[in-house]
Design a protein around this motif. Sequence first.
Motif, mmCIF file in Angstrom:
data_model
loop_
_atom_site.group_PDB
_atom_site.id
_atom_site.type_symbol
_atom_site.label_atom_id
_atom_site.label_comp_id
_atom_site.label_asym_id
_atom_site.label_seq_id
_atom_site.Cartn_x
_atom_site.Cartn_y
_atom_site.Cartn_z
ATOM 1 N N PRO B 106 -14.567 61.589 -79.723
ATOM 2 C CA PRO B 106 -15.291 61.737 -80.946
ATOM 3 C C PRO B 106 -14.824 62.710 -82.075
ATOM 4 O O PRO B 106 -14.270 63.509 -81.565
ATOM 5 N N THR B 107 -14.938 62.346 -83.156
ATOM 6 C CA THR B 107 -14.599 63.111 -84.196
ATOM 7 C C THR B 107 -15.458 63.746 -85.131
ATOM 8 O O THR B 107 -15.162 64.289 -86.186
ATOM 9 N N GLU B 108 -16.682 63.760 -84.545
ATOM 10 C CA GLU B 108 -17.737 64.621 -85.252
ATOM 11 C C GLU B 108 -18.077 65.231 -84.121
ATOM 12 O O GLU B 108 -18.285 65.244 -82.957
ATOM 13 N N GLY B 109 -18.946 66.461 -84.597
ATOM 14 C CA GLY B 109 -19.371 67.502 -83.494
ATOM 15 C C GLY B 109 -20.609 67.015 -82.786
ATOM 16 O O GLY B 109 -21.289 66.267 -83.374
ATOM 17 N N TYR B 110 -20.572 67.373 -81.551
ATOM 18 C CA TYR B 110 -21.939 67.165 -80.870
ATOM 19 C C TYR B 110 -21.937 67.809 -79.387
ATOM 20 O O TYR B 110 -21.319 69.030 -79.422
#
Lengths: 507, 152
Positions: B106-110
């Motif tokens: 993942p390249t977005e925060g989660y």
Amino acid sequence: MNHFGLSRRNALRFLASAPLLSAGALRAGTAEEFAAGLARDRRLLAFATPRAREVAAPLRTVAGRLPAELTGTLWRNGPAEHDRFGHRYGHWFDGDGMLQAFTFDGTGVTHRGRILDTPKRRRETQAGRRVLPAFGTVPPDPDAIRRPDDMNAANTSALAHGERLLALWEGGSALEVDPETLATRGFVRWRDDLAGLPFGAHPKRERDGTVWNIGVVINPRPMLLLYRIGPAGTLDGFGHLPVDPLGMVHDFVVTERRLVALLPPFVVEPERFASGHTSFLDAHAWRPELGTRALVFDKDTLAPVGRHALPAGFHFHHGNGWEERDGTIHLDVCQAPDPQFVLRDLRAPMHGEWRFPSVHPGYRRVALRPDGAALIDDAAPGVTEFPRIDPRRVGLRHRRVFVLHGPGPTESGPATWVLQRIASLDPDGGVVEHWSYPPHQLPEEHVFVPRGPAEGDGWLLGPFLDVARREGGLHVFDARRLADGPLWEGTLPYPMPLGLHGTFVAG
Amino acid sequence: MFPRPLTWILSTGVLLCTAAGHGADLEVELRGIHSSEGQALVAIHRRTQGGDFPSDASVVANASAPAATEAVVVVFRGLPPGEYAVAAFHDANGDGELNANFVGMPTEGYGFSNDARGFMGPPPFHDAAFSLGADAGTTRLVVNVAGAEPAR
């Protein structure tokens, strides 16, 4: 249409897949044992944390004259913040990176340095303690790692390319830094689908301005990445190859038509990796039965075009590679029989022990023939590390390699630093000449800066630590007259820990 | 000191909840969002027969809110008693997807409730699970939407 089910399972498969965590067998250091060690042996100052997070001072000329035509900046990087919040790392390569600039204006040299403000360090500032796994140490009760850049210490090397200054680590993204303030600007995203992927610490720049690099991915499945960055600093090509098993691959070489990576049989074991209690380094297993695998890639297609088998050995660095008309590839490598020196000797000083009994890398030549044959032989005596060449010879036949050199632990005794000389090597003829640092001065990698048109006509810029005066310093050598000693010696009003790699930007 | 959290009350998430007045309210506080670009997406999940989590089948409610670097609070009303887990991410580019690079990272925060994490995949449901009772009033939990997002 999104249902927020996070249904991209593939995306989630990566979650905690960053380079590893450790807590178990290999402990962190302690400030007390290090202080006690430093009181016994002042050379351990080479592994002490700088007193200030940000430093700046002019160098004081101790001896000699600076060449007036030598202008530009030597950028250096290395693990520096070994201690924080009372926690001391247990391996030389763990510490938060400090980027340093030695700027030559023709009359003098000024120094600046700053511990890099990484997301990793910020998170630890917020937590008030060390919470993220490092290369060889896992702090107590570590935080979740969601991607490799969570633990990116940006502490290994520097690259100036396409008007950007980058601090490089090995397991994650390049970090862009403001060259004036040394403030961080953010991780580099070469392409959206490559965000967060490892970009190695030994990029190679060719004469046309193209920069090549590799990266190693362990999860979700091991693969080698290949990058081609154009002269303007944008991605011109990308390739990848699944390789299983795979471990650290620190360096590679380019030739006229090929990229070559040597893979030591020191590979990550997925189960140890998954345990969450083992550092990245300690999740590696030594499997000599695999031998050293050499992979050859075509520069145009970035596809593999050859594989060769070499005997087992462990290495970090190459000097250079080149190829003959018949396709035979030659390269040199600083290789040890096994990784003991990384696992043991490079931990010892973190614990206040000045002991380096393992066999350290020696200088070897490799030939990879088009028929698949592969040869390796010793090409110089002693310990050889941190090789640098005249950058105008990258990918072409080279006649000189500048290295830190030592007689080897068996001859030097256990109390000696393993790399006490700067030496000039001929790949075909061994040591050409050398200069020995006095015992109270410990040298770092020396970077070659071209002067005249011929190979090897230039200067070597060599940072060092003077443990007697407790001062950092810098030497400038004539690269063709090393044995004469430095042309110039300058010192800093403060000590700096030993760093790793750097690059010179003329101007 | 944190600045006062920005709060969005989102009209009910959909839900299985029919008996109004008998459900619980859940406030999900999202922390650690790196920028105010895009939106924060939050989903409430329940355990499924097949054990898939997070999946289409496990989602019982979802909501979005403008992203903010201050804490963002998303409120779900009238959730029936039961065991739930929260998954959230920062949809920085607003495409409605948790973006990933080509190896699937993942390249977005989660993040998940309980700060749960898995290895080589999402955490198992039970690691992220919490219970809401009948008439439990309002429950507040924090989800860290973390990620060193590549910036340039």
